[in-house]
Design a protein around this motif. Structure first.
Motif, short mmCIF file in Angstrom:
data_model
loop_
_atom_site.label_atom_id
_atom_site.label_comp_id
_atom_site.label_asym_id
_atom_site.label_seq_id
_atom_site.Cartn_x
_atom_site.Cartn_y
_atom_site.Cartn_z
N ASP A 1 -34.12 -18.95 17.24
CA ASP A 1 -32.71 -18.52 17.06
C ASP A 1 -32.54 -18.02 15.61
O ASP A 1 -31.59 -17.04 15.27
CB ASP A 1 -31.69 -19.80 17.44
N LYS B 1 -20.92 -20.63 14.32
CA LYS B 1 -22.25 -19.96 14.78
C LYS B 1 -23.44 -20.43 14.15
O LYS B 1 -24.57 -20.46 14.83
CB LYS B 1 -21.98 -18.35 14.51
N THR C 1 -26.25 -19.28 23.30
CA THR C 1 -26.82 -18.99 22.21
C THR C 1 -27.61 -17.72 22.48
O THR C 1 -27.46 -16.92 23.62
CB THR C 1 -27.68 -19.96 21.62
#
Length: 331
Positions: A13, A214, A263
């Motif tokens: 990520d 975020k 995500t």
């Protein structure tokens, strides 16, 4: 899940964010190293993250995706938020990311653009998500558009635009309309802090709004309680943290019993009972839903009857984004 596999997901990520944010890959790599070193020094937070990730199992509420259409308009080149219409059956609302006109798109579920709506008095500084649900008039459904993106966090005051959901009647109006009845809900974070966020949620039972950050490592959940201010600046309330990284979008079901967040690499679902509220997700372990990873997927919306949810990516590599539908397979 094994500890190293979980750390691998965290790093994946991080890589997605760094590559998307910085064109200079050397700089991105350096930042990634710094981030990993920083993470290794925050053992308490890392252990909570890994503990929650380890406990996440697969959830069978929704099935694997079905491609139902593709975005057919080149104007919709950076879709970052969607909401499945409550007032117009078989249509989806969408908007572009930063820099576009302050407009909403109404598309059918095959991806055909049927109407554009300009929001009078609004500005698209960095629109990142939208939500649909109740508002001041109990007989109307409202759209909420979140101007909450802040890639290099510096904005002190942010905006959410609220407007009654327009009724679309085919073949009766121009391809572009202007909506005048648009309210601006301004807010700041506690202590005048700045955060980057891409997720807006509305609790259909209380009309409270929620913002999820975020890239805070453990994402923060902020609440703007109803009634939100329209003549002064609200201060959002921090209600807790979610030990998951990189939230890009999400939705709450119309009955308030499901919260889905995504995500870049996974979609998570929290089931709430009658006593629980959206703040309960800071203490609950979610399930992991099937997800076909998209090139740059940020937008997610649940069907009004809870029969499925939709995702749409931004344009990447000149390919039209696919509209994916994940059908419900269990009650």
């Amino acid at each position: 899940m094994h500890r190293m596999a979980i750390l691998g997901r965290i790093k994946k990520d991080l890589i997605h964010w760094l590559v998307n944010t910085f064109e200079n890959t050397i700089f991105a790599t350096a930042l990634l190293v710094i981030a990993i070193l920083f993470e290794s020094g925050c053992k308490h937070h890392q252990d909570r993250y890994i503990s929650q990730q380890s406990a996440v199992g697969n959830d069978s509420t929704f099935g694997h995706p079905v491609s139902v259409g593709k975005i057919q308009s080149g104007e919709m080149d950076e879709v970052s938020g969607i909401a499945v219409s409550r007032h117009n059956s078989n249509y989806i609302w969408a908007h572009n990311d930063s820099g576009d006109d302050p407009r909403l798109f109404l598309v059918d579920k095959e991806g055909k653009l049927v109407r554009s709506y300009h929001l009078a008095g609004a500005e698209n500084r960095d629109w990142e998500d939208m939500a649909i649900g109740p508002g001041p008039n109990s007989n109307r459904t409202y759209l909420y558009v979140a101007d909450i993106g802040d890639n290099s966090p510096s904005e002190e005051i942010l905006q959410i635009y609220r407007l009654p959901e327009p009724e679309f009647i085919p073949n009766t109006s121009q391809p572009v309309d202007t909506l005048e009845n648009v309210e601006k809900l301004e807010f700041r974070y506690p202590e005048n802090r700045s955060y980057n966020a891409e997720t807006l949620l509305i609790d259909p039972l209380t009309r409270d709004l929620y913002i999820v950050t975020k890239y805070e490592g453990q994402e923060k959940l902020f609440r703007l309680s109803y009634p939100q201010a329209t003549s002064n600046v609200d201060t959002a309330e921090l209600t807790g943290t979610i030990p998951f990284f990189g939230m890009l979008g999400g939705d709450i079901s119309a009955d308030g019993r499901m919260i889905i967040l995504k995500t870049q690499t996974q979609v998570l679902i929290w089931h709430l009972n009658e006593e629980e509220t959206p703040t309960s997700i800071t203490d609950k372990i979610p399930g992991r839903l099937p997800y076909n990873e998209e090139p740059q997927g940020e937008a997610l919306g649940i069907a009004p009857d809870g029969s499925g949810y939709y995702t749409i990516s931004e344009y990447v590599g000149g390919k039209s984004p696919v509209i994916y539908y994940y059908p419900r397979i269990t009650k």
